[in-house]
Design a protein around this motif. Structure first.
Motif, PDB file in Angstrom:
ATOM      1  N   ALA A  15      -4.154   2.680  16.557  1.00 14.80           N
ATOM      2  CA  ALA A  15      -3.638   4.266  16.428  1.00 14.80           C
ATOM      3  C   ALA A  15      -3.798   4.465  14.879  1.00 14.80           C
ATOM      4  N   LYS A  16      -3.159   3.560  14.104  1.00 15.80           N
ATOM      5  CA  LYS A  16      -3.171   3.597  12.623  1.00 15.80           C
ATOM      6  C   LYS A  16      -4.459   3.894  11.951  1.00 15.80           C
ATOM      7  N   LEU A  17      -5.511   2.646  12.684  1.00 11.75           N
ATOM      8  CA  LEU A  17      -6.727   2.599  12.007  1.00 11.75           C
ATOM      9  C   LEU A  17      -7.444   4.244  12.185  1.00 11.75           C
ATOM     10  N   ILE A  18      -7.162   4.653  13.414  1.00  9.68           N
ATOM     11  CA  ILE A  18      -7.906   6.091  13.515  1.00  9.68           C
ATOM     12  C   ILE A  18      -7.361   7.027  12.817  1.00  9.68           C
ATOM     13  N   SER A  19      -6.057   7.071  12.730  1.00  9.03           N
ATOM     14  CA  SER A  19      -5.263   8.031  11.899  1.00  9.03           C
ATOM     15  C   SER A  19      -5.718   8.049  10.458  1.00  9.03           C
ATOM     16  N   SER A  20      -5.906   6.785  10.040  1.00  8.85           N
ATOM     17  CA  SER A  20      -6.233   6.471   8.627  1.00  8.85           C
ATOM     18  C   SER A  20      -7.644   7.181   8.220  1.00  8.85           C
ATOM     19  N   GLY A  21      -8.504   6.953   9.102  1.00  8.80           N
ATOM     20  CA  GLY A  21      -9.882   7.265   9.224  1.00  8.80           C
ATOM     21  C   GLY A  21     -10.043   8.949   9.064  1.00  8.80           C
ATOM     22  N   ILE A  22      -9.205   9.529   9.903  1.00  6.04           N
ATOM     23  CA  ILE A  22      -9.216  11.119   9.680  1.00  6.04           C
ATOM     24  C   ILE A  22      -8.697  11.641   8.639  1.00  6.04           C
ATOM     25  N   VAL A  23      -7.489  10.596   8.192  1.00  6.58           N
ATOM     26  CA  VAL A  23      -7.034  11.278   6.781  1.00  6.58           C
ATOM     27  C   VAL A  23      -7.962  10.914   5.565  1.00  6.58           C
ATOM     28  N   LEU A  24      -8.682   9.932   5.650  1.00  2.44           N
ATOM     29  CA  LEU A  24      -9.606   9.539   4.575  1.00  2.44           C
ATOM     30  C   LEU A  24     -10.730  10.880   4.640  1.00  2.44           C
ATOM     31  N   LEU A  25     -11.331  11.088   5.657  1.00  2.00           N
ATOM     32  CA  LEU A  25     -12.248  12.448   5.883  1.00  2.00           C
ATOM     33  C   LEU A  25     -11.437  13.635   5.166  1.00  2.00           C
ATOM     34  N   ALA A  26     -10.269  13.999   5.317  1.00  2.00           N
ATOM     35  CA  ALA A  26      -9.605  15.015   4.937  1.00  2.00           C
ATOM     36  C   ALA A  26      -9.299  14.907   3.585  1.00  2.00           C
ATOM     37  N   LEU A  27      -8.860  13.800   2.799  1.00  2.00           N
ATOM     38  CA  LEU A  27      -8.867  13.563   1.584  1.00  2.00           C
ATOM     39  C   LEU A  27     -10.322  13.703   0.855  1.00  2.00           C
ATOM     40  N   LEU A  28     -11.100  13.185   1.297  1.00  2.00           N
ATOM     41  CA  LEU A  28     -12.340  13.405   0.770  1.00  2.00           C
ATOM     42  C   LEU A  28     -13.028  14.779   0.543  1.00  2.00           C
ATOM     43  N   THR A  29     -12.676  15.524   1.760  1.00  2.00           N
ATOM     44  CA  THR A  29     -13.091  17.154   1.682  1.00  2.00           C
ATOM     45  C   THR A  29     -12.345  17.690   0.738  1.00  2.00           C
TER      46      THR A  29
ATOM     47  N   LEU B  98       0.941  -1.311  -0.004  1.00  2.00           N
ATOM     48  CA  LEU B  98       0.097  -0.118  -0.167  1.00  2.00           C
ATOM     49  C   LEU B  98       0.862   1.160   0.011  1.00  2.00           C
ATOM     50  N   GLY B  99       1.946   1.184   0.622  1.00  2.00           N
ATOM     51  CA  GLY B  99       2.954   2.256   0.738  1.00  2.00           C
ATOM     52  C   GLY B  99       3.273   2.693  -0.619  1.00  2.00           C
TER      53      GLY B  99
ATOM     54  N   LEU C  16      -7.726   4.824  -2.509  1.00  2.05           N
ATOM     55  CA  LEU C  16      -6.730   4.100  -1.902  1.00  2.05           C
ATOM     56  C   LEU C  16      -6.602   4.084  -0.445  1.00  2.05           C
ATOM     57  N   SER C  17      -7.182   5.402   0.064  1.00  2.00           N
ATOM     58  CA  SER C  17      -7.219   5.835   1.566  1.00  2.00           C
ATOM     59  C   SER C  17      -8.387   4.816   2.340  1.00  2.00           C
ATOM     60  N   ALA C  18      -9.483   4.694   1.521  1.00  2.00           N
ATOM     61  CA  ALA C  18     -10.360   3.913   2.007  1.00  2.00           C
ATOM     62  C   ALA C  18     -10.123   2.196   2.272  1.00  2.00           C
ATOM     63  N   VAL C  19      -9.303   1.742   1.076  1.00  2.00           N
ATOM     64  CA  VAL C  19      -8.708   0.678   1.077  1.00  2.00           C
ATOM     65  C   VAL C  19      -7.827   0.533   2.494  1.00  2.00           C
ATOM     66  N   ASN C  20      -6.729   1.652   2.580  1.00  2.00           N
ATOM     67  CA  ASN C  20      -5.987   1.540   3.799  1.00  2.00           C
ATOM     68  C   ASN C  20      -6.582   1.611   5.135  1.00  2.00           C
ATOM     69  N   LEU C  21      -7.861   2.345   5.107  1.00  2.00           N
ATOM     70  CA  LEU C  21      -8.715   2.040   6.168  1.00  2.00           C
ATOM     71  C   LEU C  21      -9.156   0.489   6.664  1.00  2.00           C
ATOM     72  N   ALA C  22      -9.409  -0.034   5.570  1.00  2.81           N
ATOM     73  CA  ALA C  22      -9.873  -1.460   5.653  1.00  2.81           C
ATOM     74  C   ALA C  22      -9.002  -2.457   5.646  1.00  2.81           C
TER      75      ALA C  22
END
Length: 301
Positions: free
Chosen positions: A158-172, A23-24, A122-128
């Motif tokens: 912590a990665k899961l929570i962080s990736s969720g916040i990043v997903l919201l920021a990327l979507l916006t 994924l990286g 891709l960020s959604a895939v990372n969250l999953a």
């Protein structure tokens, strides 16, 4: 022989490491395509943590196979050296991302809309992926027998929570690309990742520093060692030396006991075991080494 539970722990960590690596690479490609600092920051943070995951996986495999004695300074030392080095890299990278984010605020970049949409997917895939790896790690470490796996569960959460916040920021950012809202989302998301990286750097150094700088045992612990030696003073003939130190949270006690040359090996071993067992009972988690020394027999005049 490695049992099935140990193999499950190793496989759960390997799953996380391999999926993080793949994924990286995808994140890096999409970050360059979309010109997204936020995604680039995630790549840097992810690969630094991946390096630590690999070190921990190597440690886990050796510990579960009884090979931790191969490390000159103990398995814990290797982990803490890695924490210190990677923590430094994480801090420098976090500071760089913060500076780059402030630059973007005053110089808004052009971003490819299609690239941003790919970044969201891709960020959604990372969250999953983080959720699946977290579940695998939790199942493998729910017995609580592995400190490494327990730590990885917390890190992955912590990665899961962080990736969720990043997903919201990327979507916006993708939905409002080219507008002030999109810019705020890009900069705020990048600053968030930078702050997380700086917090991780501080945490890694706080964890590493006490272990890299050995300290003396507390007076209370030294009294307990002396109590054990006094309790069993009749099983040995002399006390050659007592050395103790605290490495991280682990007390290390090295004792040399003298024995008369005419005593049997079985008698000496029993005495050594009794002293070592007593100290281990008084200092839970301590690494206790008791070395017997034969006293020289005086020559007749």
């Amino acid at each position: 022989m490695v049992d099935s539970a140990s193999i499950a722990r190793e496989r759960s960590m390997l799953l996380g490491a391999v999926s993080d690596f793949v994924l990286g690479l995808l994140f890096l490609a999409v970050a360059l395509w979309a010109n997204s600092l936020m995604m680039l920051a995630e790549v840097v943070r992810g690969y630094i943590l991946l390096a630590l995951e690999i070190v921990l996986l190597v440690l886990l495999r050796r510990i579960q196979r009884g090979q931790f004695h191969d490390f000159d300074y103990g398995a814990g030392k290797l982990e803490q050296f890695a924490n210190a080095g990677l923590g430094t890299a994480m801090g420098l990278a976090g500071a760089s991302i913060a500076v780059a984010a402030s630059y973007r605020w005053w110089h808004p970049p052009e971003q490819a809309e299609l690239g941003l949409m790919a970044a969201v997917v891709l960020s959604a895939v990372n969250l999953a992926q983080n959720a699946l790896v977290l579940r695998s790690l939790w199942k493998a470490g729910r017995d609580g027998s592995s400190v490494i796996i327990t730590g990885q569960v917390r890190t992955r959460l912590a990665k899961l929570i962080s990736s969720g916040i990043v997903l919201l920021a990327l979507l916006t950012n993708a939905l409002f690309n080219g507008s002030g809202i999109g810019l705020i989302a890009e900069v705020a998301g990048s600053v968030f990742v930078a702050v997380v990286m700086l917090q991780l750097a501080v945490s890694m150094w706080k964890q590493a520093l006490p272990s890299l700088l050995d300290r003396a045992l507390e007076e209370r612990q030294q009294i307990l060692i002396n109590r054990a030696l006094v309790t069993h003073f009749d099983v040995y003939d002399s006390l050659a030396s007592v050395r103790s130190r605290l490495s991280g949270n682990t007390p290390y006690v090295d004792i040399e006991l003298g024995f008369a040359a005419d005593r049997t090996m079985a008698d000496i071993q029993e005495a050594v075991d009794r002293v070592a067992h007593e100290i281990a009972q008084l200092l839970p988690g301590a690494s206790v080494t008791v070395v017997p020394r034969l006293q020289s027999v005086p020559h007749a005049a």
